[in-house]
Structure formats: C-alpha cells, structure tokens
Design a protein around this motif. Structure first.
Motif, PDB file in Angstrom:
ATOM      1  N   ASN A  17       0.829  -1.203   0.000  1.00 38.65           N
ATOM      2  CA  ASN A  17       0.000   0.000   0.000  1.00 38.65           C
ATOM      3  C   ASN A  17       0.863   1.253   0.000  1.00 38.65           C
ATOM      4  N   ILE A  18       1.907   1.257   0.834  1.00 42.40           N
ATOM      5  CA  ILE A  18       2.800   2.421   0.909  1.00 42.40           C
ATOM      6  C   ILE A  18       3.561   2.613  -0.399  1.00 42.40           C
ATOM      7  N   LEU A  19       4.034   1.520  -0.981  1.00 45.24           N
ATOM      8  CA  LEU A  19       4.764   1.616  -2.243  1.00 45.24           C
ATOM      9  C   LEU A  19       3.852   2.091  -3.372  1.00 45.24           C
ATOM     10  N   GLU A  20       2.651   1.542  -3.439  1.00 46.06           N
ATOM     11  CA  GLU A  20       1.726   1.908  -4.520  1.00 46.06           C
ATOM     12  C   GLU A  20       1.290   3.364  -4.427  1.00 46.06           C
ATOM     13  N   ARG A  21       1.198   3.879  -3.227  1.00 41.04           N
ATOM     14  CA  ARG A  21       0.774   5.276  -3.027  1.00 41.04           C
ATOM     15  C   ARG A  21       1.942   6.249  -3.098  1.00 41.04           C
ATOM     16  N   GLY A  22       3.144   5.738  -3.292  1.00 36.81           N
ATOM     17  CA  GLY A  22       4.307   6.609  -3.402  1.00 36.81           C
ATOM     18  C   GLY A  22       4.624   7.357  -2.125  1.00 36.81           C
ATOM     19  N   LEU A  23       4.456   6.687  -0.980  1.00 39.35           N
ATOM     20  CA  LEU A  23       4.618   7.355   0.306  1.00 39.35           C
ATOM     21  C   LEU A  23       6.009   7.224   0.901  1.00 39.35           C
ATOM     22  N   THR A  24       6.906   6.527   0.215  1.00 39.45           N
ATOM     23  CA  THR A  24       8.279   6.424   0.712  1.00 39.45           C
ATOM     24  C   THR A  24       9.260   6.536  -0.445  1.00 39.45           C
ATOM     25  N   ASP A  25      10.403   7.137  -0.169  1.00 42.22           N
ATOM     26  CA  ASP A  25      11.447   7.287  -1.177  1.00 42.22           C
ATOM     27  C   ASP A  25      12.527   6.226  -1.045  1.00 42.22           C
ATOM     28  N   TYR A  26      12.593   5.599   0.132  1.00 34.02           N
ATOM     29  CA  TYR A  26      13.665   4.641   0.400  1.00 34.02           C
ATOM     30  C   TYR A  26      13.174   3.678   1.465  1.00 34.02           C
ATOM     31  N   VAL A  27      13.462   2.394   1.266  1.00 34.07           N
ATOM     32  CA  VAL A  27      13.075   1.370   2.231  1.00 34.07           C
ATOM     33  C   VAL A  27      14.321   0.591   2.632  1.00 34.07           C
ATOM     34  N   ALA A  28      14.486   0.396   3.935  1.00 36.11           N
ATOM     35  CA  ALA A  28      15.532  -0.484   4.461  1.00 36.11           C
ATOM     36  C   ALA A  28      14.835  -1.679   5.098  1.00 36.11           C
ATOM     37  N   MET A  29      15.073  -2.859   4.541  1.00 37.37           N
ATOM     38  CA  MET A  29      14.420  -4.067   5.050  1.00 37.37           C
ATOM     39  C   MET A  29      15.453  -4.990   5.670  1.00 37.37           C
ATOM     40  N   ASP A  30      15.172  -5.390   6.900  1.00 40.21           N
ATOM     41  CA  ASP A  30      16.054  -6.321   7.594  1.00 40.21           C
ATOM     42  C   ASP A  30      15.909  -7.724   7.014  1.00 40.21           C
ATOM     43  N   ILE A  31      17.042  -8.366   6.800  1.00 36.54           N
ATOM     44  CA  ILE A  31      17.088  -9.786   6.454  1.00 36.54           C
ATOM     45  C   ILE A  31      17.805 -10.467   7.608  1.00 36.54           C
ATOM     46  N   LYS A  32      17.074 -11.255   8.352  1.00 41.45           N
ATOM     47  CA  LYS A  32      17.633 -11.785   9.603  1.00 41.45           C
ATOM     48  C   LYS A  32      18.688 -12.853   9.355  1.00 41.45           C
ATOM     49  N   ASN A  33      18.476 -13.699   8.340  1.00 38.20           N
ATOM     50  CA  ASN A  33      19.412 -14.769   8.067  1.00 38.20           C
ATOM     51  C   ASN A  33      18.964 -15.500   6.811  1.00 38.20           C
ATOM     52  N   ARG A  34      19.665 -16.564   6.470  1.00 43.03           N
ATOM     53  CA  ARG A  34      19.238 -17.426   5.372  1.00 43.03           C
ATOM     54  C   ARG A  34      17.883 -18.037   5.736  1.00 43.03           C
ATOM     55  N   ARG A  35      17.171 -18.494   4.709  1.00 41.88           N
ATOM     56  CA  ARG A  35      15.825 -19.016   4.930  1.00 41.88           C
ATOM     57  C   ARG A  35      15.777 -20.069   6.036  1.00 41.88           C
ATOM     58  N   GLU A  36      16.713 -21.010   6.008  1.00 41.80           N
ATOM     59  CA  GLU A  36      16.669 -22.156   6.917  1.00 41.80           C
ATOM     60  C   GLU A  36      16.888 -21.764   8.381  1.00 41.80           C
ATOM     61  N   LYS A  37      17.476 -20.608   8.620  1.00 42.98           N
ATOM     62  CA  LYS A  37      17.786 -20.184   9.990  1.00 42.98           C
ATOM     63  C   LYS A  37      16.970 -18.970  10.423  1.00 42.98           C
ATOM     64  N   TYR A  38      15.966 -18.607   9.626  1.00 47.07           N
ATOM     65  CA  TYR A  38      15.236 -17.373   9.897  1.00 47.07           C
ATOM     66  C   TYR A  38      14.502 -17.422  11.230  1.00 47.07           C
ATOM     67  N   ALA A  39      13.770 -18.504  11.481  1.00 44.69           N
ATOM     68  CA  ALA A  39      12.969 -18.599  12.701  1.00 44.69           C
ATOM     69  C   ALA A  39      13.842 -18.504  13.939  1.00 44.69           C
ATOM     70  N   GLU A  40      14.941 -19.228  13.929  1.00 48.98           N
ATOM     71  CA  GLU A  40      15.867 -19.204  15.065  1.00 48.98           C
ATOM     72  C   GLU A  40      16.423 -17.808  15.289  1.00 48.98           C
ATOM     73  N   THR A  41      16.845 -17.161  14.219  1.00 43.38           N
ATOM     74  CA  THR A  41      17.483 -15.850  14.334  1.00 43.38           C
ATOM     75  C   THR A  41      16.484 -14.779  14.756  1.00 43.38           C
ATOM     76  N   ALA A  42      15.241 -14.917  14.299  1.00 45.71           N
ATOM     77  CA  ALA A  42      14.200 -13.952  14.659  1.00 45.71           C
ATOM     78  C   ALA A  42      13.580 -14.231  16.019  1.00 45.71           C
ATOM     79  N   GLY A  43      13.989 -15.327  16.662  1.00 44.01           N
ATOM     80  CA  GLY A  43      13.442 -15.664  17.963  1.00 44.01           C
ATOM     81  C   GLY A  43      11.999 -16.104  17.928  1.00 44.01           C
ATOM     82  N   MET A  44      11.583 -16.699  16.795  1.00 43.32           N
ATOM     83  CA  MET A  44      10.179 -17.053  16.596  1.00 43.32           C
ATOM     84  C   MET A  44      10.067 -18.481  16.074  1.00 43.32           C
ATOM     85  N   PRO A  45      10.029 -19.481  16.944  1.00 44.43           N
ATOM     86  CA  PRO A  45       9.859 -20.861  16.481  1.00 44.43           C
ATOM     87  C   PRO A  45       8.601 -21.007  15.622  1.00 44.43           C
TER      88      PRO A  45
END
Length: 231
Positions: free
Chosen positions: A109-137
């Motif tokens: 919604n934000i991208l389609e409405r042009g409400l941000t000029d820059y996005v920083a998205m966290d990548i916690k880890n590789r797919r296989e270790k994402y849950a562990e790294t994010a603390g979310m089993p």
C-alpha cells in the motif's frame, strides 16, 4: 499510532540526508540481538508522543532537515502508518521506511501510493535459519519472501541489511542470503554492538576483519555491498 521515540537529528539513519527518526512501539519478532528491547518488550514503559506533536515539530524543521525515517520496533504494525507518512510527505520531506518485511500488504500500500522514497528491510538470516534468528519458532517466512519480491519490483530505492552476530551468522549463511537476494541494488552488513538492553542474551559481534571478509563473501550477488559499524 504508537510513537515511542523521536530523534530530532540523525546523520546516519537516512543515507545522504539529515533526518529526524520516528520510532514506533511494538514488534512481532523477538530477535535476541535486538538493541531496542524497550520498543519490543516494554512498550508501556516508553514515552508516548502524539502524531500531531511529532508533525508540529517537523513543521519547525521544514527547510532544515531533508527527510524523516519511520522506524521501530516494527512501524508497519501501526494501522495508520501510511497516513502518517502521507502527512510527513505533505510537509515536503523525503521519507525512509525501516521494516522487518513481515507485513507485505501494508508495504504494498505504501509503495503503490508513493509514500516512501527509500526502504531499508532487515534480512535476519538465510531461509533455513530465519525462525531461530528472529526468535520465533515456527515462523512463517512467506510474508518476508513477498516483501522481498515487492521491493525488487517496486522501482523504489531500497536496501537489504543484516545485523551480523557471531552466534547466528557464518560465511555460508551470508552466501545463502546473497543467492536468495541476487541482483538487489545494495546490501549492508551491520556489526552487532551490545547496547546493554537486548531482547535476549549471549550475543557477540565479529571483529572488523571478519566483517570485511563477510562483505567479500556477499559481493558477487549485489550491485553494492557495504559495512556499517566497522572502522
């Protein structure tokens, strides 16, 4: 919107711009190495700023600041985040959004409405270790995958970034992240530093030389790879 912090001047949160940073309270992840524990675990103990209070401050900085960063916590947990960004843009500021990628519908919604000029998205880890790294089993990676796709096809300037922690990240993990995000414009490896108020315990950063080696590991898959927190 639950605004729990306001940094009135930052020279590092928005690349190339003088900015104010607005912090929202609450996050849906529990990354042990998160240095903003109050915004994740103890939101009720944090200050609370009204949206109008923040916008009033920003009006006094028109022509003095270049941009505004909406960060957290996780700002896209806030149902009215898009409306806040629209109000910020109406004041003439560039907007940067920090997100963990768990809310692709709000991001779209934000991208389609042009409400941000820059996005920083966290990548916690590789797919296989994402849950562990994010603390979310049992973590469902599908929303994060969708946010990656949205950014890669949006035409909006963006970065992916990973906070590197000795207990969670190896060269093989960084290589797998690169293969996953191949072709993205920029990737930042951020050196973990213990703030003294973490969500979890037992986390340690890498030496600068190790961080530089990881940057070289990631370099083949991105147009730009850089380090943060390394001298």
């Amino acid at each position: 919107m639950r605004i729990s912090g306001l940094q009135k001047l930052s020279m590092v949160d928005y690349p190339g711009k003088l900015a104010a940073t607005v912090f929202t309270g609450g996050c849906d992840l529990r990354c042990p190495f998160c240095h903003n524990a109050p915004l994740v675990l103890r939101v009720a103990e944090t200050p609370e700023f009204s949206q109008e209070e923040v916008l009033s401050f920003l009006r006094t900085r028109q022509g003095l600041l270049d941009g505004v960063v909406l960060s957290g916590g996780e700002p896209l947990l806030q149902a009215d985040a898009a409306e806040f960004l629209a109000a910020v843009r109406s004041l003439g500021f560039s907007v940067k959004l920090d997100t963990n990628g768990c809310h692709p519908e709000a991001l779209a919604n934000i991208l389609e409405r042009g409400l941000t000029d820059y996005v920083a998205m966290d990548i916690k880890n590789r797919r296989e270790k994402y849950a562990e790294t994010a603390g979310m089993p049992g973590f469902d990676l599908a929303p994060v995958e969708e946010s990656v796709r949205l950014l890669q096809s949006s035409g909006v300037d963006f970065e992916f970034r990973t906070t590197v922690v000795r207990e969670f990240h190896t060269a093989a993990d960084i290589r797998a992240i690169g293969q996953w995000l191949e072709g993205s414009p920029r990737y930042f490896l951020q050196k973990f530093v213990d703030s003294g108020d973490l969500v979890g315990t037992g986390c340690h950063g890498l030496e600068d030389a190790e961080m530089r080696a990881l940057a070289e590991t990631a370099r083949p898959w991105f147009r730009e790879v850089a380090l943060r927190g390394v001298d």
